[in-house]
Design a protein around this motif. Structure first.
Motif, PDB file in Angstrom:
ATOM      1  N   LEU A 185      38.421  35.533  43.031  1.00  0.00           N
ATOM      2  CA  LEU A 185      38.067  36.781  42.360  1.00  0.00           C
ATOM      3  C   LEU A 185      37.345  36.476  41.064  1.00  0.00           C
ATOM      4  N   THR A 186      36.237  37.172  40.817  1.00  0.00           N
ATOM      5  CA  THR A 186      35.618  37.105  39.500  1.00  0.00           C
ATOM      6  C   THR A 186      36.243  38.195  38.636  1.00  0.00           C
ATOM      7  N   LEU A 187      36.062  38.079  37.329  1.00  0.00           N
ATOM      8  CA  LEU A 187      36.594  39.096  36.431  1.00  0.00           C
ATOM      9  C   LEU A 187      35.941  40.447  36.714  1.00  0.00           C
ATOM     10  N   GLU A 188      34.652  40.443  37.030  1.00  0.00           N
ATOM     11  CA  GLU A 188      33.958  41.702  37.327  1.00  0.00           C
ATOM     12  C   GLU A 188      34.541  42.365  38.567  1.00  0.00           C
ATOM     13  N   GLN A 189      34.794  41.562  39.602  1.00  0.00           N
ATOM     14  CA  GLN A 189      35.414  42.115  40.813  1.00  0.00           C
ATOM     15  C   GLN A 189      36.795  42.682  40.496  1.00  0.00           C
ATOM     16  N   TYR A 190      37.547  41.932  39.723  1.00  0.00           N
ATOM     17  CA  TYR A 190      38.915  42.324  39.384  1.00  0.00           C
ATOM     18  C   TYR A 190      38.933  43.667  38.665  1.00  0.00           C
ATOM     19  N   ILE A 191      38.009  43.856  37.734  1.00  0.00           N
ATOM     20  CA  ILE A 191      37.958  45.106  36.971  1.00  0.00           C
ATOM     21  C   ILE A 191      37.521  46.270  37.868  1.00  0.00           C
ATOM     22  N   ARG A 220      42.414  48.264  33.619  1.00  0.00           N
ATOM     23  CA  ARG A 220      42.272  48.143  35.073  1.00  0.00           C
ATOM     24  C   ARG A 220      42.227  49.541  35.685  1.00  0.00           C
ATOM     25  N   ARG A 221      41.619  49.638  36.856  1.00  0.00           N
ATOM     26  CA  ARG A 221      41.521  50.926  37.540  1.00  0.00           C
ATOM     27  C   ARG A 221      42.785  51.134  38.364  1.00  0.00           C
ATOM     28  N   LEU A 222      43.772  51.758  37.761  1.00  0.00           N
ATOM     29  CA  LEU A 222      45.061  51.947  38.434  1.00  0.00           C
ATOM     30  C   LEU A 222      44.965  53.099  39.423  1.00  0.00           C
ATOM     31  N   GLU A 223      45.142  52.787  40.698  1.00  0.00           N
ATOM     32  CA  GLU A 223      45.071  53.804  41.735  1.00  0.00           C
ATOM     33  C   GLU A 223      46.442  54.136  42.326  1.00  0.00           C
ATOM     34  N   THR A 264      44.446  34.465  39.702  1.00  0.00           N
ATOM     35  CA  THR A 264      43.913  35.524  38.842  1.00  0.00           C
ATOM     36  C   THR A 264      42.592  35.046  38.249  1.00  0.00           C
ATOM     37  N   PRO A 265      41.644  35.952  38.025  1.00  0.00           N
ATOM     38  CA  PRO A 265      40.332  35.538  37.505  1.00  0.00           C
ATOM     39  C   PRO A 265      40.392  35.099  36.047  1.00  0.00           C
ATOM     40  N   VAL A 266      41.452  35.440  35.360  1.00  0.00           N
ATOM     41  CA  VAL A 266      41.655  35.007  33.978  1.00  0.00           C
ATOM     42  C   VAL A 266      43.067  34.444  33.875  1.00  0.00           C
ATOM     43  N   LYS A 267      43.289  33.587  32.909  1.00  0.00           N
ATOM     44  CA  LYS A 267      44.604  32.961  32.747  1.00  0.00           C
ATOM     45  C   LYS A 267      45.548  33.947  32.072  1.00  0.00           C
TER      46      LYS A 267
END
Length: 307
Positions: A185-191, A220-223, A264-267
């Protein structure tokens, strides 16, 4: 028993009266009539030379002196329970001790289920009650109404003993049929992905929202918001959503559900899980035995963190 002309049995009543701040509820817990409970309150007022509880509208409120008494009275009762009523030696195989624990469903799944299984073989009459984390969990421990809390580091109380159990990573879990991501996952995808997350208590404290917002300035986009960790992996199945969850729990569910576990895309900082208990229980032999059982199971949980 009396001390300085105070019937020590009245301390139990005082503790309940100060907690309930209601004659009717206190009488129910004391198994006394309301008139008898009012009489006990009168004796306490006479001894302490203070009203202790005063009527304000339809409610009773503790006086400033009563507020000062609450913690030392509870400490005295807990010390009596742990040092006088607890046997110096015990036999786990015959003990009928009942333990109340505050912990999350995640910790029940990855740790406590194994602890209880082991204890059931060695101490079949010991019983357990699991309470979910809530806004008053720390208060329950301080008042001695629960035996243990197993919680993240931010909930550790400085005035009570604690022990680090283990550290936990976060990973991302997606459905095997998710077409929007591959094996990373990239950070952009994750967001941009829809997220499933967990919220607890009246304040709906979200698992990593505050940290993520502080680090990246976006939400984050919480659905989907659920109220326990075990439903996270189930709620991504058949969707394009992602759940950020504990590594051990994700790996447990990946054995049974069509999930892909991704870094995760970030630590995200490691979560440190602590066991804590009331200071008066530190020397209780049965309590210490339970803590040792939990610590022994921890060794089997230690496994390499996901890459």
């Amino acid at each position: 028993m009396r001390f300085n002309h105070l019937d020590l049995n009245l301390l139990v009543a005082l503790d309940i009266l100060l907690e309930e701040q209601n004659i009717t509820r206190a009488a129910e817990r004391l198994h006394m009539t309301q008139s008898a409970t009012s009489g006990v309150l009168g004796r306490l007022r006479s001894y302490f030379e203070d009203e202790l509880l005063v009527q304000v509208g339809r409610k009773m409120q503790p006086t400033p002196y009563a507020l000062e008494l609450m913690e030392p009275v509870r400490d005295v009762l807990l010390k009596i329970r742990s040092s006088i009523t607890s046997k110096p030696a015990f036999d786990p195989s015959t003990s009928k001790r009942h333990f109340r624990l505050v912990t999350s469903d995640y910790l029940i799944s990855v740790l406590l289920a194994q602890v209880i299984e082991k204890i059931s073989q060695e101490a079949p009459f010991i019983t357990f009650e699991m309470l979910g984390p809530g806004d008053n969990s720390s208060e329950l421990l301080v008042r001695g109404e629960v035996d243990l809390m197993i919680v993240p580091e931010r909930y550790v109380l400085e005035d009570h003993p604690s022990q680090l159990l283990f550290e936990e990573e976060h990973v991302c879990a997606v459905w095997n049929g998710n077409t929007q991501v591959g094996d990373s996952l990239t950070l952009e995808q994750y967001i941009n992905l829809g997220h499933v997350s967990v919220g607890f208590g009246r304040t709906r404290h979200m698992s990593i929202e505050e940290w993520f917002m502080n680090q990246y300035g976006v939400s984050r986009r919480l659905e989907v918001i659920t109220n326990d960790f075990n439903t996270l992996p189930q709620l991504v199945i058949g969707t394009q959503r992602v759940a950020t969850m504990h590594g051990r729990l994700a790996r447990l569910y990946a054995k049974h559900l069509p999930l892909r576990i991704l870094p995760t895309p970030v630590k995200i900082p490691l979560m440190r899980e602590f066991m804590l208990w009331h200071r008066t229980m530190d020397g209780d032999p049965m309590h210490r035995w339970l803590r040792e059982q939990i610590g022994g199971i921890i060794q089997g949980l230690e496994q390499p963190l996901a890459a």
